[in-house]
Design a protein around this motif. Sequence first.
Motif, PDB file in Angstrom:
ATOM      1  N   GLY A 131       0.525  -1.316   0.062  1.00  0.00           N
ATOM      2  CA  GLY A 131      -0.059   0.017  -0.010  1.00  0.00           C
ATOM      3  C   GLY A 131       0.479   1.307   0.002  1.00  0.00           C
ATOM      4  O   GLY A 131       1.167   2.132  -0.547  1.00  0.00           O
ATOM      5  N   MET A 132       2.072   0.925   0.774  1.00  0.00           N
ATOM      6  CA  MET A 132       2.993   2.910   0.592  1.00  0.00           C
ATOM      7  C   MET A 132       3.522   2.382  -0.614  1.00  0.00           C
ATOM      8  O   MET A 132       3.531   4.124  -0.923  1.00  0.00           O
ATOM      9  CB  MET A 132       3.925   2.248   2.423  1.00  0.00           C
ATOM     10  CG  MET A 132       3.420   2.417   3.143  1.00  0.00           C
ATOM     11  SD  MET A 132       4.432   2.273   4.568  1.00  0.00           S
ATOM     12  CE  MET A 132       6.066   3.361   4.198  1.00  0.00           C
ATOM     13  N   MET A 133       3.732   1.464  -1.487  1.00  0.00           N
ATOM     14  CA  MET A 133       4.168   1.635  -2.894  1.00  0.00           C
ATOM     15  C   MET A 133       3.162   2.458  -4.042  1.00  0.00           C
ATOM     16  O   MET A 133       3.718   3.456  -4.513  1.00  0.00           O
ATOM     17  CB  MET A 133       4.774   0.571  -3.052  1.00  0.00           C
ATOM     18  CG  MET A 133       6.205   0.170  -2.424  1.00  0.00           C
ATOM     19  SD  MET A 133       7.004  -1.232  -3.324  1.00  0.00           S
ATOM     20  CE  MET A 133       6.523  -3.078  -2.520  1.00  0.00           C
ATOM     21  N   SER A 134       1.937   1.721  -3.405  1.00  0.00           N
ATOM     22  CA  SER A 134       1.225   2.582  -3.834  1.00  0.00           C
ATOM     23  C   SER A 134       0.853   4.208  -3.897  1.00  0.00           C
ATOM     24  O   SER A 134       1.147   4.734  -5.367  1.00  0.00           O
ATOM     25  CB  SER A 134      -0.219   1.250  -4.401  1.00  0.00           C
ATOM     26  OG  SER A 134      -0.087   0.583  -3.961  1.00  0.00           O
ATOM     27  N   ILE A 135       0.916   4.048  -2.888  1.00  0.00           N
ATOM     28  CA  ILE A 135       0.317   5.189  -2.121  1.00  0.00           C
ATOM     29  C   ILE A 135       1.454   6.210  -2.909  1.00  0.00           C
ATOM     30  O   ILE A 135       1.381   7.812  -3.284  1.00  0.00           O
ATOM     31  CB  ILE A 135       0.548   5.568  -0.980  1.00  0.00           C
ATOM     32  CG1 ILE A 135      -1.341   5.546  -0.713  1.00  0.00           C
ATOM     33  CG2 ILE A 135       0.212   6.844  -0.251  1.00  0.00           C
ATOM     34  CD1 ILE A 135      -1.940   5.169   0.593  1.00  0.00           C
ATOM     35  N   LEU A 136       3.275   5.723  -2.162  1.00  0.00           N
ATOM     36  CA  LEU A 136       3.572   7.312  -2.588  1.00  0.00           C
ATOM     37  C   LEU A 136       4.569   7.148  -3.594  1.00  0.00           C
ATOM     38  O   LEU A 136       5.386   7.802  -4.410  1.00  0.00           O
ATOM     39  CB  LEU A 136       5.465   6.612  -1.380  1.00  0.00           C
ATOM     40  CG  LEU A 136       4.609   6.528   0.259  1.00  0.00           C
ATOM     41  CD1 LEU A 136       6.227   5.487   0.261  1.00  0.00           C
ATOM     42  CD2 LEU A 136       4.848   7.790   0.714  1.00  0.00           C
ATOM     43  N   PHE A 137       4.532   6.134  -4.999  1.00  0.00           N
ATOM     44  CA  PHE A 137       5.393   6.314  -5.971  1.00  0.00           C
ATOM     45  C   PHE A 137       4.228   6.039  -7.280  1.00  0.00           C
ATOM     46  O   PHE A 137       4.269   6.279  -8.723  1.00  0.00           O
ATOM     47  CB  PHE A 137       6.120   5.099  -5.906  1.00  0.00           C
ATOM     48  CG  PHE A 137       7.066   5.097  -5.102  1.00  0.00           C
ATOM     49  CD1 PHE A 137       8.583   6.654  -5.775  1.00  0.00           C
ATOM     50  CD2 PHE A 137       7.413   4.893  -3.804  1.00  0.00           C
ATOM     51  CE1 PHE A 137       9.843   6.622  -4.219  1.00  0.00           C
ATOM     52  CE2 PHE A 137       8.392   4.660  -2.866  1.00  0.00           C
ATOM     53  CZ  PHE A 137       9.790   6.261  -3.446  1.00  0.00           C
ATOM     54  N   PHE A 138       2.876   5.657  -6.887  1.00  0.00           N
ATOM     55  CA  PHE A 138       2.101   5.379  -7.869  1.00  0.00           C
ATOM     56  C   PHE A 138       0.812   5.455  -7.952  1.00  0.00           C
ATOM     57  O   PHE A 138       0.062   5.155  -8.715  1.00  0.00           O
ATOM     58  CB  PHE A 138       2.158   3.838  -8.410  1.00  0.00           C
ATOM     59  CG  PHE A 138       3.631   2.590  -9.012  1.00  0.00           C
ATOM     60  CD1 PHE A 138       4.010   2.944  -9.692  1.00  0.00           C
ATOM     61  CD2 PHE A 138       4.125   2.735  -8.206  1.00  0.00           C
ATOM     62  CE1 PHE A 138       5.061   1.650 -10.288  1.00  0.00           C
ATOM     63  CE2 PHE A 138       5.490   2.008  -8.624  1.00  0.00           C
ATOM     64  CZ  PHE A 138       5.954   1.771  -9.850  1.00  0.00           C
ATOM     65  N   GLY A 139       0.768   6.952  -8.066  1.00  0.00           N
ATOM     66  CA  GLY A 139      -0.142   7.213  -7.577  1.00  0.00           C
ATOM     67  C   GLY A 139      -1.597   6.824  -6.501  1.00  0.00           C
ATOM     68  O   GLY A 139      -2.759   7.616  -7.161  1.00  0.00           O
ATOM     69  N   GLY A 140      -1.426   5.910  -5.633  1.00  0.00           N
ATOM     70  CA  GLY A 140      -2.403   5.506  -5.117  1.00  0.00           C
ATOM     71  C   GLY A 140      -3.769   5.074  -5.619  1.00  0.00           C
ATOM     72  O   GLY A 140      -3.756   3.832  -6.387  1.00  0.00           O
ATOM     73  N   TRP A 141      -5.310   5.840  -5.372  1.00  0.00           N
ATOM     74  CA  TRP A 141      -5.940   5.277  -5.850  1.00  0.00           C
ATOM     75  C   TRP A 141      -6.558   5.938  -7.265  1.00  0.00           C
ATOM     76  O   TRP A 141      -7.550   5.663  -7.482  1.00  0.00           O
ATOM     77  CB  TRP A 141      -7.032   6.102  -4.848  1.00  0.00           C
ATOM     78  CG  TRP A 141      -7.746   7.412  -4.915  1.00  0.00           C
ATOM     79  CD1 TRP A 141      -7.539   8.676  -5.635  1.00  0.00           C
ATOM     80  CD2 TRP A 141      -6.453   8.137  -4.071  1.00  0.00           C
ATOM     81  NE1 TRP A 141      -8.169   9.443  -5.030  1.00  0.00           N
ATOM     82  CE2 TRP A 141      -7.159   9.266  -4.173  1.00  0.00           C
ATOM     83  CE3 TRP A 141      -6.112   8.298  -2.886  1.00  0.00           C
ATOM     84  CZ2 TRP A 141      -6.895  10.510  -3.381  1.00  0.00           C
ATOM     85  CZ3 TRP A 141      -6.120   8.897  -1.586  1.00  0.00           C
ATOM     86  CH2 TRP A 141      -6.016  10.419  -2.237  1.00  0.00           C
ATOM     87  N   LEU A 142      -5.534   7.150  -7.905  1.00  0.00           N
ATOM     88  CA  LEU A 142      -5.643   7.112  -9.023  1.00  0.00           C
ATOM     89  C   LEU A 142      -5.458   6.326  -9.787  1.00  0.00           C
ATOM     90  O   LEU A 142      -4.265   5.841  -9.582  1.00  0.00           O
ATOM     91  CB  LEU A 142      -4.805   8.870  -9.263  1.00  0.00           C
ATOM     92  CG  LEU A 142      -4.624   9.910  -8.293  1.00  0.00           C
ATOM     93  CD1 LEU A 142      -3.984  10.961  -8.556  1.00  0.00           C
ATOM     94  CD2 LEU A 142      -6.378  10.759  -8.200  1.00  0.00           C
ATOM     95  N   PRO A 143      -6.365   6.518 -11.543  1.00  0.00           N
ATOM     96  CA  PRO A 143      -6.168   5.333 -12.500  1.00  0.00           C
ATOM     97  C   PRO A 143      -3.879   5.433 -13.151  1.00  0.00           C
ATOM     98  O   PRO A 143      -3.678   6.709 -12.538  1.00  0.00           O
ATOM     99  CB  PRO A 143      -6.829   6.110 -13.645  1.00  0.00           C
ATOM    100  CG  PRO A 143      -7.728   7.205 -13.208  1.00  0.00           C
ATOM    101  CD  PRO A 143      -7.445   6.970 -11.187  1.00  0.00           C
ATOM    102  N   ILE A 144      -4.108   4.569 -13.428  1.00  0.00           N
ATOM    103  CA  ILE A 144      -2.787   4.897 -14.245  1.00  0.00           C
ATOM    104  C   ILE A 144      -2.638   6.389 -14.699  1.00  0.00           C
ATOM    105  O   ILE A 144      -1.180   6.739 -14.786  1.00  0.00           O
ATOM    106  CB  ILE A 144      -1.996   3.365 -14.671  1.00  0.00           C
ATOM    107  CG1 ILE A 144      -2.062   2.617 -13.272  1.00  0.00           C
ATOM    108  CG2 ILE A 144      -1.171   3.590 -15.321  1.00  0.00           C
ATOM    109  CD1 ILE A 144      -2.310   1.080 -14.007  1.00  0.00           C
ATOM    110  N   VAL A 145      -3.565   6.155 -15.571  1.00  0.00           N
ATOM    111  CA  VAL A 145      -3.250   7.084 -17.003  1.00  0.00           C
ATOM    112  C   VAL A 145      -4.475   8.688 -16.408  1.00  0.00           C
ATOM    113  O   VAL A 145      -5.133   8.012 -16.112  1.00  0.00           O
ATOM    114  CB  VAL A 145      -3.860   6.621 -18.517  1.00  0.00           C
ATOM    115  CG1 VAL A 145      -3.879   7.957 -19.436  1.00  0.00           C
ATOM    116  CG2 VAL A 145      -3.381   5.861 -18.580  1.00  0.00           C
ATOM    117  N   ASP A 146      -4.043   9.471 -16.568  1.00  0.00           N
ATOM    118  CA  ASP A 146      -4.893  10.931 -16.200  1.00  0.00           C
ATOM    119  C   ASP A 146      -5.378  10.806 -17.498  1.00  0.00           C
ATOM    120  O   ASP A 146      -5.418  11.600 -18.461  1.00  0.00           O
ATOM    121  CB  ASP A 146      -4.075  11.472 -15.994  1.00  0.00           C
ATOM    122  CG  ASP A 146      -4.983  13.173 -15.587  1.00  0.00           C
ATOM    123  OD1 ASP A 146      -5.485  12.388 -14.790  1.00  0.00           O
ATOM    124  OD2 ASP A 146      -4.280  14.485 -15.715  1.00  0.00           O
TER     125      ASP A 146
END
Length: 363
Positions: free
Chosen positions: A278-293
Amino acid sequence: MRKGQQELMGKYLDVFMNWLFGYQMSDGVILAVGTIANVLVVALPVLLAVAMIVWVDRKVWAAIQLRKGPNVVGPFGLMQSFADGLKVFLKETIIPAGANKFLFLLAPGLSLIFGLVGWAVIPFGEGMVISDLNVGILYLFAVSSLAVYGIIIAGWASNSRYAFLGAMRSAAQMVSYEVSIGLVLVTVLLCVGSLNLTDVVMAQRGISLGLFNGYFFTGLMPMFFIFFISALAETNRTPFDLPEAEEEIVAGFQIEYSSMSMALFYLGEYANIILMCGMMSILFFGGWLPIVDWKPLYAIPGVIWLFGKMFFFFFCFAWIKASVPRYRYDQLMRLGWKVFLPVSLIWVVLTSSYLVFFGKFSA
């Protein structure tokens, strides 16, 4: 969730109790009940997720070794973890004659508690968090550091040479890699300008090439790889599972444990692994945001995006466990102190220099 959300949940329960039993709760009781309900809403799914990822871990390991893995209890073997938990629960807890009984039984509980309390500040979406602390990153760093205390207490209280040696290894290993994890968090803090995890996620929107949410194609990617490998060491996972190296010290700090006390260690270990994912997802990969904006992707709930990223990182954990041999202890220490520490320290200097030079530093 914030105090207002806790009160709202407590009021819903108050209306239900009043309708069912004719009992009216006071404001203090409403707040307390709402807080407990919020904690259970996060803690129970985490424990359920632990059971599921143990199944995933065993399935990935089996697939890489060309085996079937768990496939008997329930459809596709999904209930195997629950069957194992029930079996362990019914076993007798054996306490060694020379052990400190109180500390011996306390250690597994501490290991699990420290694995769960970190979830208090993990945001599953905008506003979907138990406690939206302004120092969320610092809180997570502190909580992840506390996990070693359960292991140290278990090693000392067992009154066994093997258990004590495993506990000392774990303490040295976790201290070594916490330094580099701390420096990685400093680089993220410098770029975001806030310790709040919601701010960290929102700062990553469209930051990579103006197209991707997360630090995919930025200077923080090397820091992600250091964080990922340090997370393996922090959670005692292969190839850094030296505290419980079977060939050298039998089962390490767990050697004297049996039944549910041993199961609590495993629950705590996997809860910490999911927390690191969860920390890796939030700190580096946008957390709950989709991969592409891209606007249509925001129609998918943020919780699904966050869980998908966490599942990917756990798959990487399981893949590494099945395919990478264990490090020697001297290699483990050399990697932490002679490679990760200097590189992460240099990266902090480079990141801060870049931000100051281009006027992007936010104090």
